[in-house]
Write a protein that holds these residues in place. Sequence first.
Motif, mmCIF file in Angstrom:
data_model
loop_
_atom_site.group_PDB
_atom_site.id
_atom_site.type_symbol
_atom_site.label_atom_id
_atom_site.label_comp_id
_atom_site.label_asym_id
_atom_site.label_seq_id
_atom_site.Cartn_x
_atom_site.Cartn_y
_atom_site.Cartn_z
ATOM 1 N N VAL A 1 1.041 -1.145 0.226
ATOM 2 C CA VAL A 1 0.141 0.034 -0.246
ATOM 3 C C VAL A 1 1.043 1.548 0.459
ATOM 4 O O VAL A 1 1.433 1.517 0.459
ATOM 5 N N ALA A 2 0.795 1.594 -0.863
ATOM 6 C CA ALA A 2 1.243 3.407 -1.362
ATOM 7 C C ALA A 2 0.772 3.893 -0.472
ATOM 8 O O ALA A 2 -0.388 4.733 -0.787
ATOM 9 N N ILE A 3 1.678 5.128 0.247
ATOM 10 C CA ILE A 3 1.014 6.051 0.904
ATOM 11 C C ILE A 3 1.848 7.043 0.510
ATOM 12 O O ILE A 3 3.181 7.476 1.213
ATOM 13 N N ILE A 4 1.425 8.443 0.253
ATOM 14 C CA ILE A 4 1.607 9.677 0.075
ATOM 15 C C ILE A 4 1.450 11.175 0.582
ATOM 16 O O ILE A 4 0.690 11.152 0.644
ATOM 17 N N VAL A 5 2.217 11.590 1.425
ATOM 18 C CA VAL A 5 2.117 12.471 2.068
ATOM 19 C C VAL A 5 2.710 13.733 2.108
ATOM 20 O O VAL A 5 4.008 13.799 0.878
ATOM 21 N N PRO A 6 2.460 15.147 1.994
ATOM 22 C CA PRO A 6 3.062 16.046 1.371
ATOM 23 C C PRO A 6 4.748 16.550 3.003
ATOM 24 O O PRO A 6 5.726 17.274 1.751
ATOM 25 N N SER A 7 4.661 16.388 3.998
ATOM 26 C CA SER A 7 6.065 15.786 4.717
ATOM 27 C C SER A 7 5.697 15.416 6.567
ATOM 28 O O SER A 7 4.553 14.837 6.598
ATOM 29 N N LEU A 8 7.108 15.559 6.534
ATOM 30 C CA LEU A 8 6.921 14.786 7.881
ATOM 31 C C LEU A 8 7.784 15.217 8.847
ATOM 32 O O LEU A 8 7.427 15.090 10.195
ATOM 33 N N SER A 9 7.639 16.732 8.633
ATOM 34 C CA SER A 9 8.502 17.783 9.487
ATOM 35 C C SER A 9 7.116 18.252 10.158
ATOM 36 O O SER A 9 7.332 18.666 11.460
#
Length: 334
Positions: free
Chosen positions: A68-76
Amino acid sequence: MNDKTSLITLADVAKTAGVGESTVSRVLRNHGSFSDKTRTRVMAAVEALGYVPNRIAGTLASTGSPLVAIIVPSLSNIVFSDVLSGITRTLEAGQRQAVFAVTDYDAEREEALVAAVLAWRPAAVMLVGLEHSAGTRRMLGVAGCRVIELLDVDGTPMDIAVGFSHRAAGRATADAMIAGGYRRVAYVGHDIRRDTRSAKRFNAFTQRLQEAGIPLHDHDIRPSPSSISEGKQGLANVLERSPDIDAVYFSNDDMALGGYFHCLAAGIAVPERLAIIGFNALDICRHTPQPIASIRTPRIEAGQRAAELFLADAPAQTLDLGFSLVEGKTIRRE
């Protein structure tokens, strides 16, 4: 590291364990029939040889991908870490493997990342928000996998959407300001061109104030991603231009925390002189000398519910989890 490790194959494991390759495959996938004794032999061979399964080959050869691919805007921003936490714990319980990538709020980068992860033939792609490039939408429309959009329900999803209404959150924030008797209200935020969910809140907030006969008194929208330092500088800029403001809405709690620190440093009484409200209700803002008023968002729950809907192969739908106002000690009620 042994350079030969990468050359070890399924056949090597089968030979060492004294079983067929198909038996090794069943054990590693935990699917099909095999005895406990066989499993012990296979796993002992895997450990002894240092075998790493070829997940790409396994995905292409099977009808159901574990990825399952998860694409997020930021990890900060801890918001997205919370979402990932909710997703990954649930997927692991369902024997699915999460992989993730970061866009830095860049729609073109998101499109490139979607193209990259689709090459792995994932069972699902999860993205944040409902606004994507035409290319991203086109690829996902023909990918043959589930598409789950997170943390927004203000729009039409491609498949499943799990989150809450940012427009409703913006209006609820304005209502809190109105109920507190504030009439010279300002806004301090981060780049709303990239962060479309922040833009939805800002637009709904200003519209609700207008409906109440309270035009937005001033605003400072920083060109950079949200941060404590940007919130501090944004409030300083607004106060220099408009020293008579009596309340400030910050685009999120990172920014609000910076504004609160500016007030502490400048000796500005909160909320007697200036009210502050943020968004997301981060834990750190509950532990400031005066807990910062905010909107609590269901971030971990959104990740969990999204993963549950995927694992259940649920039909296309929009799931609105709502939000709640946390009054804190930085706004007043008349």
